[in-house]
Design an enzyme around this catalytic site. Structure first.
Site, PDB file in Angstrom:
ATOM      1  N   ARG A 236      24.454 -15.574 -20.395  1.00  0.00           N
ATOM      2  CA  ARG A 236      24.611 -14.858 -21.660  1.00  0.00           C
ATOM      3  C   ARG A 236      23.232 -14.482 -22.177  1.00  0.00           C
ATOM      4  NH1 ARG A 236      29.036 -14.831 -20.120  1.00  0.00           N
ATOM      5  NH2 ARG A 236      31.019 -15.080 -21.245  1.00  0.00           N
ATOM      6  N   GLU A 265      26.955  -5.211 -25.572  1.00  0.00           N
ATOM      7  CA  GLU A 265      27.772  -4.818 -24.429  1.00  0.00           C
ATOM      8  C   GLU A 265      29.021  -4.100 -24.918  1.00  0.00           C
ATOM      9  OE1 GLU A 265      28.576  -8.015 -21.745  1.00  0.00           O
ATOM     10  OE2 GLU A 265      26.469  -8.540 -21.498  1.00  0.00           O
ATOM     11  N   HIS A 285      27.176  -6.505 -16.365  1.00  0.00           N
ATOM     12  CA  HIS A 285      28.033  -7.686 -16.566  1.00  0.00           C
ATOM     13  C   HIS A 285      29.188  -7.700 -15.561  1.00  0.00           C
ATOM     14  CE1 HIS A 285      29.291 -10.863 -19.750  1.00  0.00           C
ATOM     15  NE2 HIS A 285      29.499 -11.283 -18.512  1.00  0.00           N
TER      16      HIS A 285
END
Length: 329
Positions: A236, A265, A285
């Site tokens: 993260r 994001e 991601h």
């Protein structure tokens, strides 16, 4: 039950074996991303079960208050995007399996792919060929280098194993109980986080983002890294103090970063400094985004739906709600 699945961008779930677990339910799958409360409220007005794909959509009180039929939110992993207190107040059960017993091998594999790609300059070499040129530079081998694992949980342990297979010396810094597991696995604990950052050729972050770990990687930690070191983050972005990584990379310590996670994001701004630096390799991601990983993860998510429908909710993160849940199962 009336089930909605959000943010299945490539319409993947219907093609996986685990989707059969929803047979008998009335399922609607949305393939776009919407965060607008008004639009979501219209779409989900009659929905009883909401299935989320990780943290793609925020589920907050203003939306929840407009979903009178919602009884269950089912997902996997952490849930900072869900207003759990609002769910509890409204009688909505939140079920989330915290990957119990199932490491994300997909995330570990991507971590290692990023390590190899960054150290061997693969993006630069590919672009050189595409431009009609030949070799773009000289990369670095991993054998004999030191791999620092920050957080020895289910993914960190797998990545440590990859490092050993490539002939690297692996050191670990983590919570005391995790360090004991690392010792039992034959690995070397660092004396402290400072030694991990200063002594590693590659540092890979594998901590969960919780209040205690937010910003745990400081500007000082990054400044301790070597000029030719690589920082990898597939966990993260919030583990690193805001702004610290960009400043550190501009200053040359660490020399490189490979990132799969970002503060914002989806990250769609091509002018973001992390996307424009020559010493940064970025992916969108995708650590958990493989068909095999999704089948494992959503098998658990759909089991939670069926358990609720059968009257026995599982993996409930807000157990206080069970006494006053809507349409108590």
């Amino acid at each position: 039950m009336r089930v909605a699945i959000l943010d299945d961008w490539f319409d993947t779930l219907r093609s996986l074996p685990c989707f059969d677990k929803l047979a008998g339910h009335d399922v609607t799958v949305f393939n776009d991303h919407v965060q607008d409360t008004e639009t979501l409220a219209r779409r989900l007005a009659q929905i009883e079960v909401l299935v989320l794909i990780r943290e793609r959509t925020e589920i907050r009180a203003p939306l929840l208050e407009r979903l009178p039929h919602l009884r269950l939110v089912s997902q996997r992993s952490v849930y900072p995007h869900i207003d759990v207190d609002a769910c509890t107040a409204l009688g909505i059960v939140v079920s989330s399996d915290q990957h119990a017993g199932t490491p994300s091998y997909a995330a570990a594999e991507l971590t290692w792919a990023l390590v190899l790609a960054a150290m061997r300059q693969l993006p630069e070499q590919v672009r050189s060929l595409q431009a009609g040129l030949w070799q773009a530079g000289v990369g670095r081998s991993l054998r004999g280098k030191t791999l620092g694992i920050y957080g020895y949980g289910r993914i960190g342990a797998v990545v440590a194993g990859y490092g050993r297979a490539f002939g690297m010396h692996v050191v670990v810094w983590s919570r005391s109980e995790s360090l004991e597991r690392a010792r039992a696995d034959g690995l070397t604990p660092a004396r402290d986080s400072a030694e991990l950052f200063s002594g590693s050729d590659v540092v890979s972050l594998h901590l969960r983002l919780v209040p205690a770990t937010r910003g745990i990687v400081s500007a000082g930690d990054l400044a301790r890294m070597r000029l030719d070191a690589l920082l990898v983050n597939t966990s993260r972005a919030g583990l690193i103090q805001p702004g610290a990584l960009v400043t550190a990379l501009r200053g040359g310590r660490p020399g490189m970063a490979a990132l799969d996670v970002f503060e914002t994001e989806p990250l769609r701004d091509p002018t973001d400094p992390l996307l424009s630096m020559d010493n940064v390799l970025c992916t969108p991601h995708i650590g958990y985004v493989t068909r095999e990983e999704w089948d494992v993860q959503f098998s658990s998510v759909f089991d939670q739906v069926n358990a609720y429908a059968a009257g026995s909710p599982t993996n409930v993160v807000n157990p206080d709600v069970l006494k006053r849940a809507r349409g108590r199962p």
